[in-house]
Design a protein around this motif. Sequence first.
Motif, PDB file in Angstrom:
ATOM      1  N   ASP A   1       3.864  -0.810   7.813  1.00 21.23           N
ATOM      2  CA  ASP A   1       2.622  -0.086   7.514  1.00 21.23           C
ATOM      3  C   ASP A   1       1.911  -0.698   6.308  1.00 21.23           C
ATOM      4  O   ASP A   1       0.686  -0.867   6.303  1.00 21.23           O
ATOM      5  CB  ASP A   1       2.915   1.392   7.225  1.00 21.23           C
ATOM      6  CG  ASP A   1       3.332   2.164   8.473  1.00 21.23           C
ATOM      7  OD1 ASP A   1       3.143   1.635   9.578  1.00 21.23           O
ATOM      8  OD2 ASP A   1       3.860   3.274   8.321  1.00 21.23           O
ATOM      9  N   ALA A   2       2.690  -1.037   5.282  1.00 17.66           N
ATOM     10  CA  ALA A   2       2.100  -1.613   4.072  1.00 17.66           C
ATOM     11  C   ALA A   2       1.456  -2.954   4.362  1.00 17.66           C
ATOM     12  O   ALA A   2       0.381  -3.279   3.830  1.00 17.66           O
ATOM     13  CB  ALA A   2       3.176  -1.761   2.996  1.00 17.66           C
ATOM     14  N   HIS A   3       2.095  -3.761   5.213  1.00 17.92           N
ATOM     15  CA  HIS A   3       1.517  -5.061   5.560  1.00 17.92           C
ATOM     16  C   HIS A   3       0.179  -4.883   6.265  1.00 17.92           C
ATOM     17  O   HIS A   3      -0.805  -5.572   5.956  1.00 17.92           O
ATOM     18  CB  HIS A   3       2.484  -5.841   6.456  1.00 17.92           C
ATOM     19  CG  HIS A   3       1.936  -7.156   6.902  1.00 17.92           C
ATOM     20  ND1 HIS A   3       1.209  -7.298   8.066  1.00 17.92           N
ATOM     21  CD2 HIS A   3       1.970  -8.383   6.336  1.00 17.92           C
ATOM     22  CE1 HIS A   3       0.846  -8.557   8.197  1.00 17.92           C
ATOM     23  NE2 HIS A   3       1.290  -9.238   7.161  1.00 17.92           N
ATOM     24  N   GLU A   4       0.124  -3.944   7.203  1.00 12.70           N
ATOM     25  CA  GLU A   4      -1.121  -3.701   7.943  1.00 12.70           C
ATOM     26  C   GLU A   4      -2.232  -3.239   7.009  1.00 12.70           C
ATOM     27  O   GLU A   4      -3.392  -3.639   7.148  1.00 12.70           O
ATOM     28  CB  GLU A   4      -0.871  -2.655   9.021  1.00 12.70           C
ATOM     29  CG  GLU A   4      -2.097  -2.373   9.894  1.00 12.70           C
ATOM     30  CD  GLU A   4      -1.792  -1.366  10.984  1.00 12.70           C
ATOM     31  OE1 GLU A   4      -2.746  -0.744  11.500  1.00 12.70           O
ATOM     32  OE2 GLU A   4      -0.605  -1.210  11.334  1.00 12.70           O
ATOM     33  N   ASP A   5      -1.890  -2.406   6.021  1.00 16.56           N
ATOM     34  CA  ASP A   5      -2.897  -1.830   5.134  1.00 16.56           C
ATOM     35  C   ASP A   5      -3.305  -2.754   3.997  1.00 16.56           C
ATOM     36  O   ASP A   5      -4.472  -2.778   3.598  1.00 16.56           O
ATOM     37  CB  ASP A   5      -2.380  -0.522   4.525  1.00 16.56           C
ATOM     38  CG  ASP A   5      -2.366   0.625   5.522  1.00 16.56           C
ATOM     39  OD1 ASP A   5      -2.965   0.471   6.599  1.00 16.56           O
ATOM     40  OD2 ASP A   5      -1.753   1.662   5.225  1.00 16.56           O
ATOM     41  N   PHE A   6      -2.324  -3.507   3.460  1.00 14.85           N
ATOM     42  CA  PHE A   6      -2.563  -4.119   2.159  1.00 14.85           C
ATOM     43  C   PHE A   6      -2.406  -5.624   2.059  1.00 14.85           C
ATOM     44  O   PHE A   6      -2.761  -6.205   1.023  1.00 14.85           O
ATOM     45  CB  PHE A   6      -1.629  -3.470   1.124  1.00 14.85           C
ATOM     46  CG  PHE A   6      -1.775  -1.979   1.019  1.00 14.85           C
ATOM     47  CD1 PHE A   6      -2.997  -1.399   0.714  1.00 14.85           C
ATOM     48  CD2 PHE A   6      -0.696  -1.143   1.240  1.00 14.85           C
ATOM     49  CE1 PHE A   6      -3.137  -0.030   0.614  1.00 14.85           C
ATOM     50  CE2 PHE A   6      -0.821   0.234   1.147  1.00 14.85           C
ATOM     51  CZ  PHE A   6      -2.052   0.788   0.830  1.00 14.85           C
ATOM     52  N   ALA A   7      -1.853  -6.292   3.063  1.00 14.74           N
ATOM     53  CA  ALA A   7      -1.615  -7.736   2.936  1.00 14.74           C
ATOM     54  C   ALA A   7      -2.909  -8.509   2.673  1.00 14.74           C
ATOM     55  O   ALA A   7      -2.909  -9.499   1.942  1.00 14.74           O
ATOM     56  CB  ALA A   7      -0.926  -8.270   4.191  1.00 14.74           C
ATOM     57  N   SER A   8      -4.014  -8.033   3.232  1.00 17.17           N
ATOM     58  CA  SER A   8      -5.290  -8.736   3.047  1.00 17.17           C
ATOM     59  C   SER A   8      -5.750  -8.724   1.591  1.00 17.17           C
ATOM     60  O   SER A   8      -6.570  -9.560   1.192  1.00 17.17           O
ATOM     61  CB  SER A   8      -6.371  -8.105   3.926  1.00 17.17           C
ATOM     62  OG  SER A   8      -6.590  -6.749   3.568  1.00 17.17           O
TER      63      SER A   8
END
Length: 482
Positions: free
Chosen positions: A124-131
């Motif tokens: 979930d964190a990757h989808e929300d914040f990796a960008s």
Amino acid sequence: MKQSSLRQRVLRSKWRIALRELNEVWAGMERTSTLPDLAEYAALRRGTPAGANEIRALLTGSTALLLAFHVTEGPVVTFGVTGADRELRVVRNPYAGRMARTPAPHPGQTPRTPKELTSRFLADAHEDFASLLAPVLRWSEPADIICLVPHGPLHQVPLGALDIDLGDGTVGPLITRNPVVYLPSASTLRHVRARTRPRKETRRARAIVVADTMTAAPVVHGRLQAADLAARFGACVLSGAEVTMERVLAALDEQGRMDLLHLACHGFFDSEEPLRSGVHLAGDDLLTAADILELRLDADLVALAACDSGLGGHRPGDELIGLTRSLLYAGAASVLVTLWKVEEISTMLLLREFYARWEAGASKAESLRQAQLSVSAVHPDQLISYHQEISADLSAADVGTRRQLDRGFADALLKARRFAEANTAYEELLASAASDSPESLELTALLARSRRASRATPASTAYRPYADPYYWAGFTLVGSWE
């Protein structure tokens, strides 16, 4: 209505008076103190925001890029500063609105293992914040220090462990390119730079280790961490029934300035009252965040090898209250903490690598980066060798400790996919377990899992038991990167 309005005006007036008095106290401490530490402490507790020019000056002479995030209901605003910048860089990113949280089961959901919970959380964190990490590639060079200042839900996300496009055709966590360090707020950079000590080519630390404090819940690998640090740094080790609050405070007072305070004991996080979060000492003694706020710690590094040690509660103004902030307030230059419940063996391997590199003269941020990458690449045979090593080291251990070691070895065999040996180890443990006990039921399930796996396709030679970020990404360095 009139009474309500009058009451609100009275409360606002009292609040303004209290705030003015508090500011006068902080200002007086900063202005009149002849002790640099007291003035610095007052400035840190006061929390005066740091502007771009001050941050730029504090970063001058380093290769650090500071990225500060601000989460809104719309975009996430990212501010970037280096010591060489003439102006503040700003980027706005759309935000999905799904607030990343500490791993925990959803209401009504059957509790999962810590590894499963963490994997879901990181996805979930990757989808929300990796960008949000994209500016790193444009604003820094490989090996530059990346200093991240989270906001809101980002405080609980190991941003350095999120997979990103590394710009060379590969995808991987940020730490494969850069060492990463975190700050609770940009203003704490003042404290970090003021307390940063000169780097040494090699290090002989003045250290205190508090380990394995609960006889009812032994931390076997914490005991091994203590032995390793005693051999490596000549550390003063406190363990077992002697680790009362009184003894710990006396040891800290006797040591004075130190390079390392290492806590290898059970920790806990109180989400309702974060200042009650802390670590368990001997008996019923606790060392809480509130207790730490009353100390003066002249420590270069405090390491908390305990569950949930890095978590805090959010307060207006992005105030993160918990063990990490308390230790920085108390005087630590940097804190090594965990964001979720950590697995003992991978923790031991990671910390042993971290301290070896730090002792050799590497910075704390680079030492942690290399330690995390090392654990993620551990080969199954290395895992088995480690268990054989600690079994020999603790050959004279009591029955309970021996059983814990035997269970750890069986789990390691399963993790290493040496199923025939794992089957035998679980069968031996099951034969001596009490019938229908929780341990017996758990061992039965593990034995069945190992037998099923033994009938599956053999593991690839490229298999790495600790490749999953659950085992290494939870460790974060907060404060000084040197």
